[in-house]
Design a protein around this motif. Structure first.
Motif, PDB file in Angstrom:
ATOM      1  N   LYS A  72      -7.344   4.073  -5.781  1.00  0.00           N
ATOM      2  CA  LYS A  72      -7.465   5.137  -4.759  1.00  0.00           C
ATOM      3  C   LYS A  72      -6.375   6.201  -4.939  1.00  0.00           C
ATOM      4  N   ALA A  73      -5.167   5.750  -5.320  1.00  0.00           N
ATOM      5  CA  ALA A  73      -4.056   6.704  -5.497  1.00  0.00           C
ATOM      6  C   ALA A  73      -4.208   7.523  -6.775  1.00  0.00           C
TER       7      ALA A  73
ATOM      8  N   TYR B   1      -5.840  -0.210  -4.237  1.00  0.00           N
ATOM      9  CA  TYR B   1      -4.798   0.754  -3.825  1.00  0.00           C
ATOM     10  C   TYR B   1      -4.433   1.674  -4.993  1.00  0.00           C
ATOM     11  N   VAL B   2      -4.247   1.055  -6.183  1.00  0.00           N
ATOM     12  CA  VAL B   2      -3.858   1.857  -7.348  1.00  0.00           C
ATOM     13  C   VAL B   2      -4.988   2.837  -7.686  1.00  0.00           C
TER      14      VAL B   2
ATOM     15  N   ARG C  73       0.816  -1.207   0.000  1.00  0.00           N
ATOM     16  CA  ARG C  73       0.000   0.000   0.000  1.00  0.00           C
ATOM     17  C   ARG C  73       0.863   1.277   0.000  1.00  0.00           C
TER      18      ARG C  73
ATOM     19  N   THR D  18       2.754   1.768  -3.260  1.00  0.00           N
ATOM     20  CA  THR D  18       1.842   2.165  -4.346  1.00  0.00           C
ATOM     21  C   THR D  18       1.542   3.667  -4.251  1.00  0.00           C
ATOM     22  N   ILE D  19       1.222   4.113  -3.051  1.00  0.00           N
ATOM     23  CA  ILE D  19       0.890   5.540  -2.869  1.00  0.00           C
ATOM     24  C   ILE D  19       2.113   6.404  -3.175  1.00  0.00           C
ATOM     25  N   ASP D  20       3.285   5.976  -2.660  1.00  0.00           N
ATOM     26  CA  ASP D  20       4.517   6.751  -2.908  1.00  0.00           C
ATOM     27  C   ASP D  20       4.807   6.841  -4.397  1.00  0.00           C
TER      28      ASP D  20
ATOM     29  N   ILE E  22       2.756   6.583  -6.991  1.00  0.00           N
ATOM     30  CA  ILE E  22       1.815   7.459  -7.719  1.00  0.00           C
ATOM     31  C   ILE E  22       2.076   8.927  -7.359  1.00  0.00           C
ATOM     32  N   ASN E  23       2.389   9.159  -6.085  1.00  0.00           N
ATOM     33  CA  ASN E  23       2.695  10.547  -5.678  1.00  0.00           C
ATOM     34  C   ASN E  23       3.973  11.071  -6.324  1.00  0.00           C
TER      35      ASN E  23
END
Ligand code: NDP
Ligand code: 8X3
Length: 252
Positions: free
Chosen positions: A120-121, A117-118, A63, A66-68, A70-71
């Protein structure tokens, strides 16, 4: 020039979709765990189509990673028009009562939680612009269940349910959602399912013409290049020699 993110772009349907999108002049964000493959594909597409591409190496089950990832998308790639939620896998074949729980975790964590997760990001990059298109790769296994495939089928039924839910939830954000269900497609899918046993994997596609990854990529291109007011909600694509999840005519 539209921008697309494709998860699982290191092989099979994701890789073929990257080729098809690059040929059409899309800017691309290609993701997967195998960075060498990702970079080779990106270099090839940059050379062949002068495509603008960045690669992001992460495991969709992680998680935070994935967020890192995309950010970390740079400003000039942030106007994401299309997300192809393709990363996924089947591992093992067994009756539920005999199943390997680690195999279940890999499938559930990748095919359901990873896709979430993808999504949501990436969704904020679409909602901020009031438009976007999410293409979720489900399967004939999202329409039917078959013996020994229960958990994989359950994950793909979940993708179907999530596609329908996202279509409702994201309607007022201007985001279209398409659920793509391929039948037998010859990729690395069966090698992964059989944990590297190439001989067993080859047998899945023997005696008939399976779909190719390019067949699915061409259909994805069709879906995402339709006029803005049209959305293909759901599409099932089978080889002509396959009637349902288990019935294949191997004498063609
Ligand atoms: P492949 O095995 O060829 O490709 C799967 C892709 O998913 C690879 O790029 C792999 O990249 C990526 N992936 C797998 N696990 C992860 C993870 N944890 N994190 C990030 N990426 C991951 O198979 P296909 O191209 O056939 O599969 C693509 C999708 O199509 C899957 O969702 C599959 O369920 C679905 N599908 C396939 C069908 C078939 O018959 N082949 C039919 C119907 C649906 P890497 O290993 O580099 O991370
Ligand atoms: C892959 C196709 O029939 O092996 O989703 O489940 S099948």
């Amino acid at each position: 020039m539209k921008t697309a993110i494709i998860t699982g772009a290191t092989s099979g349907i994701g890789e073929a979709t990257a080729y098809a999108f690059a040929e059409k002049g899309f800017k691309l964000i290609l993701t997967g765990r195998r960075s060498e493959r990702l970079n080779n594909i990106a270099d090839l597409l940059k050379g062949k189509y002068s495509a603008k591409i960045i690669t992001l190496e992460f495991d969709v089950r992680d998680r935070a990673a994935t967020i890192d990832a995309i950010n970390s998308i740079p400003e000039d790639f942030k106007s994401v028009d299309i997300l192809v939620n393709n990363a996924g896998l089947a591992v093992g074949l067994s009756h539920v009562q005999d199943g390997d729980i680690d195999d279940w975790d890999r499938m559930i964590d990748t095919n359901i939680k990873g896709l979430l997760y993808v999504t949501k990001a990436v969704a904020p990059l679409m909602t901020v612009r009031g438009k976007g298109h999410i293409v979720n790769i489900s399967s004939i296994a999202g329409r039917e269940v078959y013996e020994n495939g229960g958990v994989y089928c359950a994950t793909k039924h979940a993708v179907d349910a999530l596609s329908r839910a996202m279509r409702i939830d994201m309607l007022e954000s201007g985001i279209k959602v398409t659920n793509v269900c391929p039948g037998a497609t010859e990729t690395e899918f069966s090698t992964v399912r059989f944990k590297g046993d190439e001989e067993k994997a080859k047998k899945v596609y023997e005696g008939y013409k399976a779909l190719t990854a390019k067949d699915i990529a061409d259909i994805i291109i069709y879906i995402v290049t339709l006029p803005e007011h049209i959305c293909i909600n759901d599409i099932l694509i089978m080889p002509s020699a396959q009637a349902n999840a288990v019935k294949v005519n191997r004498n063609v």
